[in-house]
Design a protein around this motif. Structure first.
Motif, PDB file in Angstrom:
ATOM      1  N   ASP A  10       0.830  -1.208   0.000  1.00  0.00           N
ATOM      2  CA  ASP A  10       0.000   0.000   0.000  1.00  0.00           C
ATOM      3  C   ASP A  10       0.865   1.260   0.000  1.00  0.00           C
ATOM      4  N   GLU A  14       0.885   4.245  -2.776  1.00  0.00           N
ATOM      5  CA  GLU A  14       0.679   5.628  -2.336  1.00  0.00           C
ATOM      6  C   GLU A  14       1.798   6.544  -2.816  1.00  0.00           C
ATOM      7  N   ARG A  85       2.016   5.915   4.937  1.00  0.00           N
ATOM      8  CA  ARG A  85       2.366   4.488   5.056  1.00  0.00           C
ATOM      9  C   ARG A  85       3.849   4.237   4.774  1.00  0.00           C
TER      10      ARG A  85
END
Length: 289
Positions: A10, A14, A85
Motif C-alpha cells: 500500500d 501511495e 504508510r
C-alpha cells in the motif's frame, strides 16, 4: 516481516501515484525502491525518457545516456510525510533489521527454514504493488523496469528486476548494464569453472527441462542440490542461483517463482560470460551453443 508486506504494498502504491500523475506523459521507463548503504529505505525513484539528454538540449539540464540506470542521478523521487504508510514502513523495517541483524547482509544472507529471505519478501510486496499500478492506472508495465536499488549491490538490482519484469522490453538492457559488476571476477578471466560447477549447472538445466514444468518440484530438487557435498565448494554465484530457485518452494503468495526460460537463460549467462570456455558438456545438454 511477513505480516508487514501488505503495508509496504500500500505504501508503494501511495508513493507511486503522485510520481505517475506528474511524469507519466514524459514516459516513465524505470522505478526503483531505493535503500541507502545502511539498509534504510530512502524513497521511491523514477526516471523518464524525457529526462534523457537529446542533441538539441542543454546537457547540463538532462540525464546522460550513460546515466540512464544510475539511480543516484535520477531527479524524480517521492516525498513522503512523517505520517503516511511509506514513512511507517521505513520505521518498521529499520526496527526489524536492527533486532534481527546478523553478521553479513540481512537482506541477502539471512536464512529462514523453508521461507524466502528478506529481499524476496520485499520483492513480493513490490510485485503486488506493480500489479495494482497496472490495474488502477491502466499502466503498461512492460515499458517500465521495476527493481530494488541497494548501493554497491548490483546483484540485488538484477535479481529483483528479473523477478519483477518478466516480459519487459527493457529488461535485457538493464541486465546488460549491470552485468560487468554482477558477474564473478573469475568468469571474466580465462580460469575454468570446476567440474562440480559444471555438474551442478547440468543437473539444474536438466531439471528445468522436465515436462510438465512444475516450479515447486524444481524448487525441491534445487534444495536437494544444496545438500550435495560439492555444493559448498562451488562457484558462489551458482550457489546463489540454486538457492534462489530452492526458495520458490516457500508457500508465500506472489513469491518469486522463476519460469523455465528464466532458469535456462541464467544458466546460459555463465556460458556466455566465460569467453572461450565451454561451461556445459554439449553431449549432456545440447541446446546450449
Amino acid at each position: 516481516m511477513l505480516e508487514h508486506i501488505p503495508l509496504l504494498k500500500d505504501a508503494l502504491i501511495e508513493e507511486f501515484y503522485p510520481l505517475y500523475d506528474q511524469y507519466n506523459e514524459d514516459q516513465i521507463y524505470a522505478c526503483a525502491l531505493v535503500f541507502n548503504e545502511y539498509l534504510r529505505i530512502e524513497d521511491l525513484a523514477i526516471s523518464t525518457i524525457r529526462s534523457l539528454f537529446a542533441e538539441h538540449e542543454d546537457p547540463a539540464q538532462y540525464l546522460s545516456e550513460q546515466d540512464k540506470w544510475q539511480v543516484k542521478k535520477w531527479r524524480y523521487r517521492s516525498h513522503s510525510s512523517v505520517e503516511n504508510r511509506f514513512a511507517q514502513f521505513k520505521l518498521i523495517l529499520a526496527d526489524y533489521l536492527k533486532k534481527t541483524h546478523i553478521f553479513g547482509n540481512p537482506l541477502l544472507e539471512q536464512k529462514h527454514d523453508n521461507r524466502q529471505n528478506n529481499l524476496d519478501l520485499l520483492i513480493a510486496a513490490f510485485k503486488q504493488a506493480k500489479e495494482a499500478f497496472a490495474h488502477s492506472y491502466g499502466l503498461d508495465t512492460h515499458n517500465i523496469v521495476f527493481f530494488i536499488h541497494l548501493p554497491h549491490q548490483p546483484q540485488v538490482a538484477v535479481h529483483s528486476a528479473q523477478c519483477l519484469n518478466i516480459g519487459s522490453r527493457l529488461l535485457d538492457e538493464f541486465i546488460q548494464h549491470h552485468a560487468p559488476e554482477t558477474l564473478p571476477k573469475k568468469l571474466s578471466s580465462k580460469q575454468k569453472l570446476s567440474q562440480s560447477d559444471k555438474d551442478l549447472l547440468v543437473d539444474l538445466a536438466q531439471m528445468a527441462e522436465v515436462e510438465p514444468y512444475d516450479y515447486l518440484h524444481i524448487a525441491q530438487q534445487a534444495y536437494l542440490l544444496t545438500l550435495e557435498s560439492a555444493f559448498i565448494d562451488s562457484n558462489p554465484y551458482i550457489q546463489k542461483l540454486i538457492q534462489t530457485i530452492a526458495a520458490m518452494d516457500s508457500g508465500i503468495k506472489d513469491g518469486c517463482a522463476l519460469e523455465k526460460n528464466e532458469i535456462l537463460e541464467r544458466i546460459e549467462q555463465f556460458y556466455h560470460t566465460s569467453h572461450n570456455l565451454t561451461l556445459l558438456d554439449h553431449d549432456h545438454y545440447p541446446h546450449i551453443p
